[in-house]
Write a protein that holds these residues in place. Structure first.
Motif, PDB file in Angstrom:
ATOM      1  N   ILE A 254      24.533  33.731  42.499  1.00 15.83           N
ATOM      2  CA  ILE A 254      25.441  34.003  41.390  1.00 15.83           C
ATOM      3  C   ILE A 254      26.337  32.786  41.249  1.00 15.83           C
ATOM      4  N   ASP A 255      26.278  32.140  40.136  1.00 18.64           N
ATOM      5  CA  ASP A 255      27.038  30.907  39.913  1.00 18.64           C
ATOM      6  C   ASP A 255      26.816  29.908  41.064  1.00 18.64           C
ATOM      7  N   ASP A 256      25.561  29.777  41.437  1.00 15.79           N
ATOM      8  CA  ASP A 256      25.175  28.857  42.513  1.00 15.79           C
ATOM      9  C   ASP A 256      25.722  29.222  43.890  1.00 15.79           C
ATOM     10  N   GLN A 257      26.284  30.420  44.031  1.00 16.26           N
ATOM     11  CA  GLN A 257      26.712  30.854  45.360  1.00 16.26           C
ATOM     12  C   GLN A 257      25.763  31.961  45.806  1.00 16.26           C
ATOM     13  N   GLY A 297      36.038  31.992  43.495  1.00 14.38           N
ATOM     14  CA  GLY A 297      36.279  31.762  42.071  1.00 14.38           C
ATOM     15  C   GLY A 297      37.760  31.562  41.822  1.00 14.38           C
ATOM     16  N   THR A 298      38.164  31.652  40.539  1.00 13.73           N
ATOM     17  CA  THR A 298      39.587  31.535  40.229  1.00 13.73           C
ATOM     18  C   THR A 298      40.064  32.808  39.540  1.00 13.73           C
ATOM     19  N   PHE A 315      33.744  33.439  38.110  1.00 15.69           N
ATOM     20  CA  PHE A 315      32.826  32.523  38.810  1.00 15.69           C
ATOM     21  C   PHE A 315      31.963  31.889  37.749  1.00 15.69           C
ATOM     22  N   GLY A 316      32.291  30.743  37.315  1.00 11.71           N
ATOM     23  CA  GLY A 316      31.511  30.101  36.256  1.00 11.71           C
ATOM     24  C   GLY A 316      31.494  30.955  35.003  1.00 11.71           C
ATOM     25  N   ASP A 317      30.284  31.432  34.594  1.00  8.43           N
ATOM     26  CA  ASP A 317      30.160  32.262  33.397  1.00  8.43           C
ATOM     27  C   ASP A 317      30.407  33.728  33.674  1.00  8.43           C
ATOM     28  N   ASN A 318      30.434  34.114  34.959  1.00  5.20           N
ATOM     29  CA  ASN A 318      30.591  35.527  35.312  1.00  5.20           C
ATOM     30  C   ASN A 318      32.054  35.855  35.574  1.00  5.20           C
ATOM     31  N   THR A 340      38.819  34.122  47.163  1.00  7.51           N
ATOM     32  CA  THR A 340      37.509  34.536  47.658  1.00  7.51           C
ATOM     33  C   THR A 340      37.388  36.046  47.531  1.00  7.51           C
ATOM     34  N   VAL A 341      36.269  36.480  46.942  1.00  6.49           N
ATOM     35  CA  VAL A 341      36.014  37.920  46.776  1.00  6.49           C
ATOM     36  C   VAL A 341      34.986  38.345  47.803  1.00  6.49           C
TER      37      VAL A 341
END
Lengths: 356, 261, 294
Positions: A254-257, A297-298, A315-318, A340-341
């Protein structure tokens, strides 16, 4: 033992099919909710059980007896309507007595039964009043008493609480459930309110577009939705786009993670994009639990809702929403802050269709 | 639950027969003036009759006068009752329903007693006076329908806000009423007006007892003396009524109704 | 609450007199053309020609002609109101609940608006052309079926004929009043009664009819008053040959017969009493049967 059976019921209005072959078996004494958005066919199905509509094909059995072609007044069913539908020209007592009167019961029997019913709904003193003199909640309790007075085999409730205030809704749904348990009556409850369905039912039948999407206990429906529709309709859900890395190991990006799901990925192969769901209450922030999934993410937005703080993390687009409890001694995080989630492998719900 | 629809159909078929047959029969009869052939001769005779033209014109003028006078009386009252004096509503509504309780013939009898030549207000002494009396009589007849139409119209718009807006711009009372309120209830007033016209145009009793050369007494006179013209006149009257109702529908007046005696 | 009202009154002084002035024209009109004329008639009914109080006029009503005129008027009004109510209700039911094609309803309503206003002299002409001695239907029945209805005792210029004619505006009036009332019956009431075991008949007897009863009664009495005060149709149809109260009063006012104005006032008083009583009865019955309504 199965008490109410629907066998491949379909219903067509004109050239439009609204019910596509429904099969359902309800046990004696069970409380089953039909849950779904308006137009999903739940009310039509209920009205076919009541006899107001005739199925285009299929059979309805009550207590092993085929009632498909019986008129409503021959079925011995109790029904509560959304708009109360009390007879305005009759007192509360006469309303409750109506079904007994047309069944030609003796007046002493009727009087006793009316008294018993008024006690059951905890309104012993309103017998001589007219419906307009009662509040909405009281009217709906009388409607329940009227439906139960004839000792029906099945009780049908068609969105009985949707015309009422939020507070009364909650107290009345507990009351309806208590009465239903006390009498052990088989009950079908139609609602579009997932909270109502979850809190009251033995089993929930989630419907969409004239079909049953999933049938199960509230626990199963909420925690293990089988379809994307069920997952999104029941509860609030974060749906993310995940790219399959390794199908058998359940590894998804998910978003490269990378995260890992506890279940298999429905036969998806590496490179496919999957819809992955996460419940807000399953997520927490700021911990680094061993063995669980982490996404960095932020913080996008912080909504202070009182006892709960709802935080949106990007997270990016998500974007996911997550709920944390309010703690008076620590201020909520601020927008733009990196975070961090965390969630467990079991929290990842992989929805049925590998598409988005 | 499928119910057989045969009963409603029977009712409708009987209704259609009962309502259409007299119209067809009357029309057919009106065409029979010339022996052996269908013709519009009866209509030609009717339209060519100077008495027809005169009495119809007279009734139309009285009807328009009654409509204007009725608007002048009903609109301010309905407006004030709704905005300022809701206490008066039961009284005003009672008064507007009185013409349905007191038969027209009784009312006109009362006028003859009150306004005869030897009374304080001898309206019947002069032709103009009697015309005025007949106009007032028709305003009374139409009062229930006119008031109800205007009252419903006023309810549909927010007259309080409109009034306050106009007041804040410094409008005077008559200006508010006639330049702000009246245009906004135009539809309601129009349907009241057409209804009044339909009731009044062929009215017989009052015009006859006040001895005025109106359309109603003319119709009666023709009916007593001629054979085919009355049928033509009935068709003409039906078309006029239909036109009035059609105009009400056209202006969106909804379902009003009235009865003429 | 009282406080805010008082506050309002203090902060917004109103020119009360001006407001009242606005309803003066209406009140004056009502007095001059409704209340005083009717009152004068009622007073006149208790006066002799010299203006002294007397009950003689009322006593004079007790003549066979007058009694029969009242009886005939009441009978025709009741018959046409009853027939109109029954058939009008049937048609209103048919368009509102009868599962007939959708276009029938607006057509029927528009037609009813026209027909309920199509009364008076032209209506008499229409029925003369239809069921008079040379009317189309009379002629067709004779030539096709060999039935001369006049030989079987039918007469347009009679009780039956007049009632049949009055139905032409009574039925549509009933349709106009009852259709919205029938619309007011909720589908759930029928369904609730049905699921509680009631038949259609029981639903109508125990629920729908009691709910509609005030409207039915009110319409009946309105139809009654409507026919009772009617004269133009009857007069144009029968001249003065039919002895009904409006025609009798008409002739009296014209000075054709009795020629006793005070007796005329008594006749008028009787008419006001009958229509007034039927309206009073309606209000009373309605208040009794509508205990369950706000």
């Amino acid at each position: 033992m199965t008490f109410l059976t629907l066998e491949s019921i379909t219903k067509t209005f004109g050239n439009q099919t609204t019910i596509h072959g429904i099969d359902l078996a309800v046990e004696r004494g069970e409380f089953v909710s039909f849950l779904g958005p308006s137009g999903c066919g739940k009310t039509t199905t209920l009205r076919m059980i009541a006899g107001f509509e005739t199925p285009t094909s299929g059979t309805i059995k009550i207590d092993e007896k085929d009632v498909t072609d019986l008129r409503p007044n021959q079925r011995n069913i109790g029904m509560v309507f959304q708009a109360y539908a009390l007879f305005p020209n009759m007192t509360v007592a006469d309303n409750i007595a109506f079904g007994l009167k047309v069944a030609k019961k003796s007046s002493s029997e009727i009087a006793a039964r009316v008294k018993e019913m008024l006690a059951l709904i905890k309104l012993p003193d309103v017998g001589s009043r007219y419906p307009y003199q009662l509040s909405g909640g009281q009217q709906q309790r009388v409607a329940l008493a009227r439906a139960l007075a004839i000792q029906p085999k099945i009780l049908l409730l068609d969105e009985p609480l949707s015309a009422l205030d939020a507070k009364i809704r909650i107290s009345l749904r507990e009351e309806i459930r208590a009465v239903q348990r006390a009498l052990g009556i088989t009950t079908i409850y139609v609602t579009h309110d997932q909270e109502e369905a979850l809190s009251m039912s033995d089993r929930i039948c989630v419907m969409n577009d004239g079909r049953i999407e999933q049938l199960g206990t509230p626990f199963e429906i909420y925690n293990y939705p089988k379809t994307r529709f069920v997952a999104s309709f029941v509860g609030t859900l974060n749906i993310l786009a995940g790219k399959v890395l390794d199908s058998t190991a359940g590894r998804i990006a998910i978003d490269d993670q990378e995260v890992v799901a506890s279940t298999g990925l429905n036969g998806a192969s590496a490179g496919d994009t999957l819809a992955v769901a996460l419940r807000p209450e399953a997520l927490s922030i700021g911990h680094a639990n061993g063995g669980s999934n982490n996404l960095t993410g932020t913080i996008d937005e912080v909504h202070f809702l009182g006892s709960v703080v709802r935080i949106r993390v990007r997270f990016g687009d998500n974007v996911v929403s997550l709920d944390t409890f309010n703690r008076p001694h620590s201020a909520p995080p601020e927008r733009g802050q990196p975070v961090t989630v965390n969630f467990t492998r079991e929290d990842i719900l992989v929805l049925d269709r590998p598409a988005i | 639950m499928k119910r057989p629809v045969i009963g409603p159909w029977i009712a409708i078929i009987i209704g259609v027969i009962y309502f259409l047959v007299p119209l067809i029969a009357t029309f057919e009869f009106s065409l029979r003036m010339k022996r052996g052939v269908y013709s519009f001769e009866a209509y030609r005779v009717v339209f060519g009759d100077p008495n027809f033209q005169a009495s119809f014109t007279y009734s139309a003028v009285i009807a328009i006068a009654a409509i204007l006078f009725g608007i002048l009386i009903v609109v301010p009252t309905a407006y004030i009752v709704q905005l300022k004096l809701p206490r008066l509503r039961p009284l005003v509504e009672f008064i507007t329903l009185l013409p349905l309780v007191i038969p027209a013939i009784v009312l006109v009898f009362g006028y003859l007693r009150m306004y005869n030549s030897s009374s304080w207000i001898p309206l019947t002494n002069s032709v103009r006076g009697t015309d005025f009396l007949l106009t007032c009589a028709y305003v009374t007849l139409a009062l229930p329908y006119m008031y109800r139409a205007v009252d419903t119209g006023l309810r549909a718009i927010d007259i309080r806000t409109l009034t306050e807006a106009a007041q804040s711009l410094g409008s005077s009372w008559p200006r508010i009423l006639f330049q702000v309120i009246l245009p906004n209830v135009r539809v309601a007033v129009l349907s009241g007006a057409f209804l009044t016209f339909a009731i009044v145009i062929g009215e017989f009793t009052m015009a006859s007892l006040l001895n005025r050369p109106a359309f109603g007494p003319y119709l009666q006179l023709v009916g007593a003396n001629r054979a085919y013209e009355p049928a033509a006149l009935a068709i003409i009257a039906f078309i006029i009524t239909w036109a009035c109702m059609g105009l009400i529908q056209l202006f969106g007046g909804g379902r009003q109704n009235a009865t003429r005696r | 609450m009282a406080e805010t009202a008082a506050e309002l009154a203090r902060t917004r002084p109103r020119p009360v007199s001006l407001t009242w002035l606005g309803v003066v024209p209406f009140m004056l009109f009502a007095l001059m053309f409704l209340i005083v004329p009717a009152t004068l008639l009622m007073i006149g009914a208790f006066q002799d020609p010299q203006g002294n109080f007397t009950l003689q006029n009322i006593a004079n009503l007790n003549q066979p002609t007058i009694i029969r005129a009242y009886q005939t008027s009441i009978a025709i009004s009741a018959a046409s109101a009853f027939g109109g109510a029954l058939l009008g209700f049937g048609l209103a039911y048919a368009v509102a609940l009868g599962h007939v094609p959708r276009w029938i309803r607006p057509t029927m309503m528009t037609f009813s608006g026209v027909a309920s206003n199509f009364a008076g002299v032209p209506l008499a002409f229409a029925f003369m052309a239809t069921l008079g001695r040379t009317g189309l239907v009379t002629a067709l029945l004779t030539s096709i079926f060999g039935i001369n209805i006049y030989r079987y005792g039918f007469n347009l210029l009679s009780f039956g004929g007049l009632t049949l004619t009055y139905l032409y505006f009574q039925i549509p009036l009933m349709i106009l009043i009852m259709t919205p009332a029938i619309d007011g019956l909720k589908r759930e009431w029928r369904e609730a009664s049905s699921i509680l075991g009631a038949s259609t008949w029981q639903y109508w007897r125990m629920i729908a009819f009691p709910i509609l009863w005030p409207s039915l009664l009110g319409s009946f009495l309105l139809l009654f008053a409507n026919a009772f005060g009617a004269i133009a149709t009857a007069y144009a149809l029968t001249g003065s040959s039919l002895n009904i109260i409006t025609i009798l009063l008409f002739a009296q006012i014209r000075g054709d017969v009795l020629h006793d104005p005070n007796l005329g006032y008594a006749l008028a008083l009787g008419m006001i009493l009958i229509t007034g009583l039927s309206n009073g009865a309606y209000i009373w019955l309605r208040s009794r049967s509508e205990r369950w309504m706000r």
